[in-house]
Enzyme design. Sequence first.
Site, PDB file in Angstrom:
ATOM      1  N   SER A  47       0.840  -1.201   0.000  1.00 54.22           N
ATOM      2  CA  SER A  47       0.000   0.000   0.000  1.00 54.22           C
ATOM      3  C   SER A  47       0.871   1.245   0.000  1.00 54.22           C
ATOM      4  CB  SER A  47      -0.882   0.022   1.252  1.00 54.22           C
ATOM      5  OG  SER A  47      -0.113   0.371   2.401  1.00 54.22           O
ATOM      6  N   ASP A  48       0.321   2.336  -0.519  1.00 54.72           N
ATOM      7  CA  ASP A  48       0.956   3.618  -0.215  1.00 54.72           C
ATOM      8  C   ASP A  48       0.802   3.837   1.283  1.00 54.72           C
ATOM      9  OD1 ASP A  48       2.237   6.044  -0.458  1.00 54.72           O
ATOM     10  OD2 ASP A  48       1.083   6.675  -2.204  1.00 54.72           O
ATOM     11  N   TRP A  49       1.670   4.659   1.835  1.00 55.97           N
ATOM     12  CA  TRP A  49       1.766   4.783   3.290  1.00 55.97           C
ATOM     13  C   TRP A  49       0.489   5.430   3.845  1.00 55.97           C
ATOM     14  CZ3 TRP A  49       5.268   2.242   1.243  1.00 55.97           C
ATOM     15  CH2 TRP A  49       6.420   1.796   1.903  1.00 55.97           C
ATOM     16  N   GLY A  50      -0.296   4.644   4.580  1.00 52.64           N
ATOM     17  CA  GLY A  50      -1.529   5.138   5.177  1.00 52.64           C
ATOM     18  C   GLY A  50      -2.751   5.002   4.298  1.00 52.64           C
TER      19      GLY A  50
END
Length: 696
Positions: A238-241
């Site tokens: 995932s992209d961060w968050g």
Amino acid sequence: MEGSIQTLRFRAEEILEELTLDEKIGMIHGNELFRTKGVERLGIPPLTMSDGPCGVRADFQPSQWIPVGNTDDYVTYIPCNSAIAATWNRKLSERAGSVLGSEARGRGKDVILAPGINLKRTPLCGRNFEYYSEDPFLTSQLASEYVKGIQQWDVAACLKHFALNNQESGRLGVDEEIDDDVLNDLYLKVFKDVIDAANPYSVMSAYNKVKGELCSESKFLLNETLREKWGYEGFVVSDWGAVKDTKKAAEAAIDCEMSVRDNFDEYKFANPLKKMIEDGEIDEALIDEKVIHILILMLRLNMLDEDRLIRKDAPYNSFAARADVLDIARESVVLLKNEDNTLPLIRPMIKDKKILVVGENANRTHSNAGGSAEIKALYEITPLMGLKARVGGGTRFDYLRGYASALNVEMEAGGTNWQALSLQNSGGDMADKEKADAELKAYRKKLRQEVLDVCEDYDHVIFVGGLNHDIDSEGVDRADIDLPYEQNELLEALLEKRPDTVVAMIGGGCVDMTRWLSKCKALLYMYYNGMEGGNALAEVIVGDISPSGHLPETFYCKKVDCSGISVGDFGDKELVHYREGFFIGYRHTCKENIPVQFPFGYGLSYSKFEISDISYNSGRQMVKLNLTNTSDIDGSELIQVYRLPDEQVPYFRLVGFEKTYLKSNSTITVEIPVLDETGIGKYAVGINALDLQEVK
């Protein structure tokens, strides 16, 4: 570890049988800001990641966005992806990837979060400098070589952001409304083409939504398209968050959740996921598949068992890397105007002359800002340093700032790390803004007048302006394509007094230069060009090399000339419509006959080239021609091949290109593969986007 995907999967499944649920959970979410948890008893190391693509990012403390502060994380600053695209050179793109892969391996990283291959749908996206082009073919061709360069060092490239991350405003939840054929045959096709050509070992999901689903939780994108339709067996992070819902993400084909917070046990793929498995709400087999993909990645990178002994070692900050980035920087500089042969300022002719260098960007570094692309560069040559160091002491250089982005003189990046705030879509307002604006306006007027008072006292004037990473940055889009900081006011007045001023622009994309463009005789454009960018620009200005860069995007006259804005939709809102369909960039301006400042593929040279004897072999799908350098100057030229619009494909489409170096007064035969699915269209060839010739 070499072997078929079936062999790798079999080995991964063997290891999986020995893992407990807690160990599996630890492997699929962040245990530090850039690292997962390993399984020490089985010799499974943590998976360590780092941002790119301009270089390997500085090291942070494990759970805080505070730099470690050591001196061992300075790295080679690589030209941004837009600069690489401006070279139109596949070999240089591979060398850029190789530098990044070597540095990542040398710094002990397993996955480098690059390249970004989203298309430049509009010129307003704050992250455009991280992307290659508005054109899918140019993007996929160069990104494929870049990925190959990275992965030769036993480091995984990570394609991002999958998919439709074409804006930063509202990126955390904007839903992209797009026709299926446009989505599949344009935006997703770029990812598929790079996956097919280069086998990137990892992919990062985007923040936004597609078809109402967050990309990190999208069964359509990750399960149906990436895994089932394309057969992708790589690692998906995932992209961060970006993960919001434990169950949805667990059922989607995403393998690892990362975030910007330090509550690692509370991540969606941590304790919440473990509880749902124990309660029978989620099948543990879904987690097993995620772990298998992580183990396959580790096997590919020779991270496990005895394979560690054969994993490649690599240096960083090597002399070879610096030579590579200089070569890339040289070929990325784009000459846009050169009336009256204003350029080059040949060194013997400027010896003992007085040269005034004007502009904040002449004396500003860019490596330490821009969002997750920021790095600690070992060094960065500014244009001012490049000019002075290149020409030597026989010529006098004086510098004036000319314009200001802010009142601070130092022009350094702020000490606050933006990353922890990156999950917000907007920031606060400046206190007493009217007073601050008035002070800044007065300061800019003072700087402008300093230049105008003395510019006629110099033999030559060089202006270096454009954008910076206060504007080109992750998390924020540009409001317009205007040239900021009252540079227009300065340039209009300066060109009135000194029409021979050499103007060089630096930035991540298109800026509106129409207010003074007709008065300007010599104009250069340079994307954020790495640690050797100032040297490359200086070499072009003084004629040590002939420029050969070409624009990888359209330079519009105004933002509404872009179809993503005039026909489509853009901005900080819940739903964005891609009504323009396939007609993005030059496809739209050509169809509607819209005037532009400079078209896609445009770039001039000090050398003069001609093409002749053009032919097309439909069986081999190959254009053949003779290229002649008719000048006394050695140089490189770009040949572009386009499919002309017809009933089947109703828009111009780049289908081939080749960059060729040629000695003065010589001729060479060039063959260019035409990568067109049908191979039965009509094609046009040119050495510049404005002078295409139809192939008979």
